[in-house]
Scaffold this active site. Structure first.
Site, PDB file in Angstrom:
ATOM      1  CE  LYS A  65      -2.835  -0.196   3.521  1.00 20.10           C
ATOM      2  NZ  LYS A  65      -3.925  -0.317   4.519  1.00 20.10           N
ATOM      3  CE  LYS A  69      -2.120   4.662   4.864  1.00 22.06           C
ATOM      4  NZ  LYS A  69      -3.248   4.583   5.796  1.00 22.06           N
TER       5      LYS A  69
HETATM    6  N1  C2G Z   1     -10.504   7.131   8.655  1.00 26.07           N
HETATM    7  C1  C2G Z   1     -11.509   8.061   8.919  1.00 26.07           C
HETATM    8  N2  C2G Z   1     -11.179   9.338   9.177  1.00 26.07           N
HETATM    9  C2  C2G Z   1      -9.876   9.725   9.203  1.00 26.07           C
HETATM   10  C3  C2G Z   1      -8.853   8.785   8.963  1.00 26.07           C
HETATM   11  C4  C2G Z   1      -9.193   7.476   8.691  1.00 26.07           C
HETATM   12  O1  C2G Z   1     -12.712   7.716   8.891  1.00 26.07           O
HETATM   13  N3  C2G Z   1      -9.581  11.030   9.467  1.00 26.07           N
HETATM   14  C5  C2G Z   1     -10.901   5.748   8.348  1.00 26.07           C
HETATM   15  C6  C2G Z   1     -10.473   5.310   6.954  1.00 26.07           C
HETATM   16  O2  C2G Z   1     -11.412   5.775   5.982  1.00 26.07           O
HETATM   17  C7  C2G Z   1     -10.474   3.789   7.091  1.00 26.07           C
HETATM   18  C8  C2G Z   1     -10.030   3.595   8.563  1.00 26.07           C
HETATM   19  O3  C2G Z   1     -10.257   4.848   9.237  1.00 26.07           O
HETATM   20  O4  C2G Z   1     -11.806   3.295   6.945  1.00 26.07           O
HETATM   21  C9  C2G Z   1      -8.567   3.203   8.686  1.00 26.07           C
HETATM   22  O5  C2G Z   1      -7.797   4.200   8.052  1.00 26.07           O
HETATM   23  P1  C2G Z   1      -6.354   3.772   7.465  1.00 26.07           P
HETATM   24  O6  C2G Z   1      -5.606   3.037   8.505  1.00 26.07           O
HETATM   25  O7  C2G Z   1      -5.759   4.971   6.797  1.00 26.07           O
HETATM   26  O8  C2G Z   1      -6.821   2.718   6.349  1.00 26.07           O
HETATM   27  P2  C2G Z   1      -6.285   2.584   4.841  1.00 26.07           P
HETATM   28  O9  C2G Z   1      -4.819   2.730   4.811  1.00 26.07           O
HETATM   29  O10 C2G Z   1      -7.152   3.462   4.023  1.00 26.07           O
HETATM   30  O11 C2G Z   1      -6.571   1.020   4.567  1.00 26.07           O
HETATM   31  O12 C2G Z   1      -8.021  -2.649   1.992  1.00 26.07           O
HETATM   32  C10 C2G Z   1      -8.374  -1.400   2.545  1.00 26.07           C
HETATM   33  C11 C2G Z   1      -7.187  -0.701   3.145  1.00 26.07           C
HETATM   34  O13 C2G Z   1      -6.482  -1.573   4.006  1.00 26.07           O
HETATM   35  C12 C2G Z   1      -7.670   0.530   3.912  1.00 26.07           C
END
Ligand code: C2G
Length: 128
Positions: free
Chosen positions: A44, A46
């Site tokens: 990803k 990340k």
């Molecule tokens: N989130 C949110 N508000 C934020 C930050 C994050 O609602 N200010 C939500 C994201 O939309 C996600 C969850 O918190 O639903 C986890 O965020 P991340 O760890 O950034 O997830 P991500 O890297 O987008 O991974 O297969 C799907 C991916 O693994 C999603």
């Protein structure tokens, strides 16, 4: 029992994550979080501050979370929905439309992201 699943890295846990988990759990009775492994985070593009084990330990302490499983690939979601007997897939609306194919297996809900917070913003604000 209405089962919910969501996916993510959940690094440097913040209110945006908690609000997502709280709203997801409110849609049913049981919430599974598929937590991105360190290897999948590479895919990803990340880099999480906390290791998978530490991020799992933290998530398991949250009242809204009932189960944590590893997320190791983009392709596992439909298998997870079947094997975990999921009724609703939930994720933030930054992913809106990306997972509509799961509608063949379960409901799909995109929740509004919490504004002005992210793990990236925390790192930037701390000057990392
Ligand atoms: N989130 C949110 N508000 C934020 C930050 C994050 O609602 N200010 C939500 C994201 O939309 C996600 C969850 O918190 O639903 C986890 O965020 P991340 O760890 O950034 O997830 P991500 O890297 O987008 O991974 O297969 C799907 C991916 O693994 C999603």
């Amino acid at each position: 029992m209405r089962k919910i699943i969501t996916y993510g890295t959940f690094d440097l846990l913040h209110e945006g994550h908690i609000r997502l988990l709280k709203r997801a759990k409110a849609l049913g009775d049981h919430l599974t979080v598929a937590l991105s492994t360190d290897e999948f985070n590479e895919i990803k593009h990340k880099h999480a501050y906390h290791s998978y084990e530490k991020r799992k330990y933290i998530l398991e302490a949250i009242r809204y979370v009932d189960k944590v499983i590893p997320e190791i690939s983009w392709e596992q979601k439909s298998k997870d929905v079947i094997s975990e007997e999921i009724d609703v897939f939930v994720i933030g609306d930054d992913w809106k439309g990306e997972f509509d194919f799961l509608r063949n297996y379960c409901d799909v809900v995109y929740l509004p992201r919490t504004k002005n917070i992210s793990s990236t913003k925390i790192k930037k604000d701390l000057g990392k």
